[in-house]
Design a protein around this motif. Structure first.
Motif, PDB file in Angstrom:
ATOM      1  N   PHE A   1      12.437 -53.545  -0.921  1.00 39.25           N
ATOM      2  CA  PHE A   1      13.781 -53.961  -1.343  1.00 39.25           C
ATOM      3  C   PHE A   1      14.576 -52.674  -1.552  1.00 39.25           C
ATOM      4  O   PHE A   1      14.310 -51.917  -2.496  1.00 39.25           O
ATOM      5  CB  PHE A   1      13.680 -54.780  -2.634  1.00 39.25           C
ATOM      6  CG  PHE A   1      14.951 -55.474  -3.013  1.00 39.25           C
ATOM      7  CD1 PHE A   1      15.309 -56.673  -2.418  1.00 39.25           C
ATOM      8  CD2 PHE A   1      15.794 -54.934  -3.973  1.00 39.25           C
ATOM      9  CE1 PHE A   1      16.482 -57.325  -2.771  1.00 39.25           C
ATOM     10  CE2 PHE A   1      16.960 -55.574  -4.338  1.00 39.25           C
ATOM     11  CZ  PHE A   1      17.303 -56.780  -3.727  1.00 39.25           C
ATOM     12  N   VAL A   2      15.535 -52.398  -0.683  1.00 38.38           N
ATOM     13  CA  VAL A   2      16.201 -51.096  -0.634  1.00 38.38           C
ATOM     14  C   VAL A   2      17.706 -51.263  -0.783  1.00 38.38           C
ATOM     15  O   VAL A   2      18.330 -52.060  -0.069  1.00 38.38           O
ATOM     16  CB  VAL A   2      15.894 -50.356   0.689  1.00 38.38           C
ATOM     17  CG1 VAL A   2      16.528 -48.970   0.692  1.00 38.38           C
ATOM     18  CG2 VAL A   2      14.384 -50.263   0.911  1.00 38.38           C
ATOM     19  N   VAL A   3      18.281 -50.491  -1.703  1.00 42.34           N
ATOM     20  CA  VAL A   3      19.736 -50.449  -1.869  1.00 42.34           C
ATOM     21  C   VAL A   3      20.226 -49.098  -1.364  1.00 42.34           C
ATOM     22  O   VAL A   3      19.783 -48.049  -1.834  1.00 42.34           O
ATOM     23  CB  VAL A   3      20.129 -50.635  -3.351  1.00 42.34           C
ATOM     24  CG1 VAL A   3      21.613 -50.341  -3.547  1.00 42.34           C
ATOM     25  CG2 VAL A   3      19.812 -52.045  -3.816  1.00 42.34           C
ATOM     26  N   ARG A   4      21.118 -49.112  -0.398  1.00 43.04           N
ATOM     27  CA  ARG A   4      21.695 -47.879   0.138  1.00 43.04           C
ATOM     28  C   ARG A   4      23.096 -47.693  -0.453  1.00 43.04           C
ATOM     29  O   ARG A   4      23.855 -48.654  -0.604  1.00 43.04           O
ATOM     30  CB  ARG A   4      21.754 -47.920   1.667  1.00 43.04           C
ATOM     31  CG  ARG A   4      20.373 -48.009   2.292  1.00 43.04           C
ATOM     32  CD  ARG A   4      20.368 -47.795   3.788  1.00 43.04           C
ATOM     33  NE  ARG A   4      19.002 -47.788   4.296  1.00 43.04           N
ATOM     34  CZ  ARG A   4      18.218 -46.714   4.323  1.00 43.04           C
ATOM     35  NH1 ARG A   4      18.686 -45.557   3.883  1.00 43.04           N
ATOM     36  NH2 ARG A   4      16.985 -46.795   4.793  1.00 43.04           N
ATOM     37  N   TYR A   5      23.443 -46.433  -0.745  1.00 41.75           N
ATOM     38  CA  TYR A   5      24.733 -46.148  -1.377  1.00 41.75           C
ATOM     39  C   TYR A   5      25.163 -44.726  -1.034  1.00 41.75           C
ATOM     40  O   TYR A   5      24.389 -43.929  -0.488  1.00 41.75           O
ATOM     41  CB  TYR A   5      24.615 -46.309  -2.899  1.00 41.75           C
ATOM     42  CG  TYR A   5      23.666 -45.313  -3.558  1.00 41.75           C
ATOM     43  CD1 TYR A   5      24.158 -44.174  -4.192  1.00 41.75           C
ATOM     44  CD2 TYR A   5      22.284 -45.505  -3.528  1.00 41.75           C
ATOM     45  CE1 TYR A   5      23.301 -43.262  -4.783  1.00 41.75           C
ATOM     46  CE2 TYR A   5      21.421 -44.606  -4.124  1.00 41.75           C
ATOM     47  CZ  TYR A   5      21.939 -43.484  -4.743  1.00 41.75           C
ATOM     48  OH  TYR A   5      21.094 -42.571  -5.331  1.00 41.75           O
ATOM     49  N   MET A   6      26.392 -44.382  -1.368  1.00 45.13           N
ATOM     50  CA  MET A   6      26.950 -43.051  -1.127  1.00 45.13           C
ATOM     51  C   MET A   6      27.025 -42.320  -2.459  1.00 45.13           C
ATOM     52  O   MET A   6      27.532 -42.857  -3.452  1.00 45.13           O
ATOM     53  CB  MET A   6      28.355 -43.149  -0.509  1.00 45.13           C
ATOM     54  CG  MET A   6      28.420 -43.975   0.773  1.00 45.13           C
ATOM     55  SD  MET A   6      27.468 -43.291   2.138  1.00 45.13           S
ATOM     56  CE  MET A   6      28.483 -41.869   2.540  1.00 45.13           C
ATOM     57  N   ASP A   7      26.500 -41.072  -2.489  1.00 42.42           N
ATOM     58  CA  ASP A   7      26.566 -40.297  -3.728  1.00 42.42           C
ATOM     59  C   ASP A   7      27.926 -39.611  -3.862  1.00 42.42           C
ATOM     60  O   ASP A   7      28.826 -39.805  -3.039  1.00 42.42           O
ATOM     61  CB  ASP A   7      25.419 -39.284  -3.785  1.00 42.42           C
ATOM     62  CG  ASP A   7      25.537 -38.199  -2.716  1.00 42.42           C
ATOM     63  OD1 ASP A   7      26.568 -38.162  -2.016  1.00 42.42           O
ATOM     64  OD2 ASP A   7      24.602 -37.387  -2.597  1.00 42.42           O
ATOM     65  N   ASN A   8      28.077 -38.785  -4.921  1.00 36.09           N
ATOM     66  CA  ASN A   8      29.374 -38.141  -5.189  1.00 36.09           C
ATOM     67  C   ASN A   8      29.793 -37.173  -4.095  1.00 36.09           C
ATOM     68  O   ASN A   8      30.972 -36.845  -3.976  1.00 36.09           O
ATOM     69  CB  ASN A   8      29.303 -37.399  -6.533  1.00 36.09           C
ATOM     70  CG  ASN A   8      29.120 -38.350  -7.693  1.00 36.09           C
ATOM     71  OD1 ASN A   8      29.526 -39.505  -7.612  1.00 36.09           O
ATOM     72  ND2 ASN A   8      28.518 -37.879  -8.774  1.00 36.09           N
ATOM     73  N   LYS A   9      28.819 -36.697  -3.319  1.00 34.90           N
ATOM     74  CA  LYS A   9      29.121 -35.751  -2.244  1.00 34.90           C
ATOM     75  C   LYS A   9      29.354 -36.450  -0.898  1.00 34.90           C
ATOM     76  O   LYS A   9      29.502 -35.797   0.135  1.00 34.90           O
ATOM     77  CB  LYS A   9      27.991 -34.740  -2.111  1.00 34.90           C
ATOM     78  CG  LYS A   9      27.799 -33.873  -3.351  1.00 34.90           C
ATOM     79  CD  LYS A   9      26.648 -32.901  -3.175  1.00 34.90           C
ATOM     80  CE  LYS A   9      26.456 -32.054  -4.442  1.00 34.90           C
ATOM     81  NZ  LYS A   9      25.309 -31.112  -4.302  1.00 34.90           N
TER      82      LYS A   9
END
Length: 601
Positions: free
Chosen positions: A494-502
């Motif tokens: 179960f994987v959540v992909r997201y964008m970090d601050n950079k």
């Protein structure tokens, strides 16, 4: 100025010498390098940003503060501030008092703690596992599993209100047995008598050590080391015999079997040999149904002991009457020598085949007739008498209920564990929800990972938490579990992909590492000389001594600016952006920049 590592190692050299008395310890408190190391060791703790009764925190730390502190120690005008008392909840629903010292007091206590640890660590008994380097709850439990094999009884020990009832005069007399330095002893007495403030009212402390103080755990171990040494000598007097006498019933069958073996060696007739071989095998099977040793042998006794903080467990091979006598002797010693009282409700005598409770685990001695073939191909009872560590199912149940991750439903008279959504988490980001669940699952698993049944209980706990996590995300998105699983599923994960601050893509995976039982790499069976190779480099002080402001670049005396956590910082000021970029909770700044920063706080 002597290097702290050299100072502490010199003290360590005499740690194991029982009759040695340490002198001129107080002068080590004039060593700035010792305070630099102490500052480096404790600066990361978030509690340092909580003000003590003097209103100060670790923020605004400087070389001048340390120099002023050392000056007060030199002329003995230093007086610890009373601790600020707060209360934290206990597992049983009651509240535990906790003292918050001022930061200057924490610095001095850390230096004193390092000195005391160097003096006493090699002198402590190996049966003590609480608040010591290289030791933990796991080493205590592992020691029980190794050393309590074959125990018939357990004595579960608990000292009533230990930290609140330590007798100051007894503690000082114990310290004076190894420390011949009036000023150093006087400083420890000041900490014990500093008192506390509760509801803006000062209260004197006539007994006990301040819970929450850095120095308290080492003082508690020094106090109870007397009990450890008493138990060591008591066990030597209690133990009797080299080994158990052979069980008479086992011995009779063994003699008959040996007689048949002799006949077999002399017999020539093939048919008779087959009959004899069959009889010998039957007798071996019969022998394996009986214990080899005589469990009722009064000439064989053993006592084993392990302590963690104020909880201890004793394993006894002997009678219940022996256990009653041991308990009475312990109670008498505690009262007469240490001015302490054993808790009658918690100091229990338990049959080893029942379950004793220690450090959140259930401990019992296994009775098993299961047989395993050894390297020679012979079957032996390998599990009988072994100590088993179990995590109670009730622990997982209470933990899940306390986190609101589960509800209990009754179906046809049976209790069903039903995963629930945790609505209070829905305001968080998806990746932060996953991180929260991973932290809680790992926390449970890491503590109970050495239990023999962790695979079963951990699997149940992890399964409920996984479904609760998916339900929480479904609640957040006003969706269903099936849709959320399809949305975030990658293979079996179960994987959540997201964008970090950079602006970089990252992923966070819901815990998928299983619940295999771990073994402990412990040091429980041998005494180790304390060493100081783990002393940190004083990088914070180097930055202060560098004299270059990390914000404006001016070369002037500096002050260290601290924040509690980075995760709550916003990149809305130049200094916040700099701290976030460097990933540091500290910034060495000049007086001008510090004034600017404080005006925004």
């Amino acid at each position: 100025m002597r290097n702290p590592k050299q100072v502490l190692n010199n003290l360590c050299e005499h740690s194991k010498v029982s009759g040695y008395r340490f002198e001129r310890l107080y002068r080590n408190l004039f060593n700035e390098q010792m305070f630099y190391v102490a500052y480096q060791r404790i600066y990361t703790k978030q509690g340092n940003m909580t003000p003590g009764t003097d209103g100060k925190t670790i923020d605004q730390m400087s070389i001048q503060r340390i120099e002023s502190l050392i000056a007060s120690l030199k002329n003995e005008t230093y007086q610890p501030n009373p601790a600020k008392r707060v209360y934290i909840p206990k597992k049983n629903g009651k509240m535990r008092p906790l003292g918050i010292p001022s930061f200057e007091d924490k610095l001095v206590q850390e230096v004193v703690r390092m000195i005391l640890e160097a003096i006493y660590e090699g002198y402590f008994e190996y049966t003590s596992h609480g608040f010591r380097p290289f030791k933990s709850c796991h080493t205590a439990l592992s020691s029980i599993q190794k050393r309590f094999v074959g125990a018939k009884w357990f004595i579960e020990g608990d000292i009533k209100g230990f930290f609140d009832n330590i007798d100051h005069s007894v503690l000082i007399s114990i310290l004076e047995e190894r420390i011949n330095d009036v000023r150093f002893i006087r400083l420890i007495r000041k900490f014990l008598k500093a008192g506390y403030v509760e509801h803006w009212q000062f209260n004197h402390t006539y007994s006990g050590t301040p819970q929450g103080g850095i120095i308290s755990p080492i003082l508690a171990n020094i106090y109870l080391d007397k009990f450890d040494k008493f138990m060591n000598e008591y066990a030597k007097r209690f133990d009797k015999g080299n080994k158990r006498r052979v069980n008479p019933a086992y011995n009779r069958i063994c003699n008959k079997r040996n007689s048949l073996k002799r006949k077999l060696n002399a017999e020539i007739d093939v048919e008779k040999r087959k009959i004899l071989i069959s009889q010998i095998r039957n007798m071996r099977t019969e022998m394996q149904q009986l214990p080899y040793g005589n469990d009722m042998d009064e000439q064989y006794r053993r006592l084993k002991y392990v302590r963690y903080a104020d909880d201890f467990l004793i394993g006894v091979i002997g009678s219940k009457a022996d256990c009653e006598a041991i308990k009475a002797d312990l109670k008498k010693y505690m009262q007469e020598q240490l001015k302490l009282e054993l808790s009658e409700e918690k100091t229990l005598i338990t049959n080893a085949q029942d379950k004793a409770k220690f450090l959140g685990y259930e401990i019992y001695v296994q009775r098993s007739e299961s047989k395993v073939k050894n390297s020679l191909g012979r079957t032996n009872r390998m599990f009988n008498g072994n100590v088993r560590l179990h995590v109670p199912t009730e622990i997982a149940r209470e933990k899940l209920l306390a986190m609101n991750a589960m509800a209990i439903k009754q179906v046809n008279g049976k209790e069903i564990w039903w995963a629930e959504s945790r609505g209070f988490l829905t305001s968080m980001k998806e990746e932060d929800i996953i991180a929260r669940y991973n932290l809680e699952i790992r926390g449970f698993y890491n503590y109970y990972s050495i239990a023999n049944n962790i695979s079963a209980v951990g699997g149940t706990f992890g399964g409920i938490m996984k479904r609760s996590c998916i339900k929480t995300l479904a609640h957040k998105h006003n969706s269903t579990m099936r849709k959320e699983w399809k949305r975030y599923r990658e293979g079996q994960d179960f994987v959540v992909r997201y964008m970090d601050n950079k602006g970089q893509e990252k992923c966070r995976v819901l815990y998928n590492e299983g619940f295999r039982r771990k073994t402990v790499n412990d040091f429980a069976e041998c005494d180790h000389m304390p060493n100081t190779y783990f002393l940190p480099q004083a990088s914070l002080v180097e930055r202060l001594n560098n004299g270059v402001c990390e914000l404006c670049g001016n070369k002037v005396p500096l002050i260290m600016h601290h924040v509690r956590t980075l995760c709550k910082l916003k990149a809305d000021t130049e200094w916040n952006r700099l701290m976030l970029k460097r990933g540091r909770k500290t910034l060495a700044v000049c007086e001008k920049c510090n004034t600017l920063i404080q005006s925004y706080v």
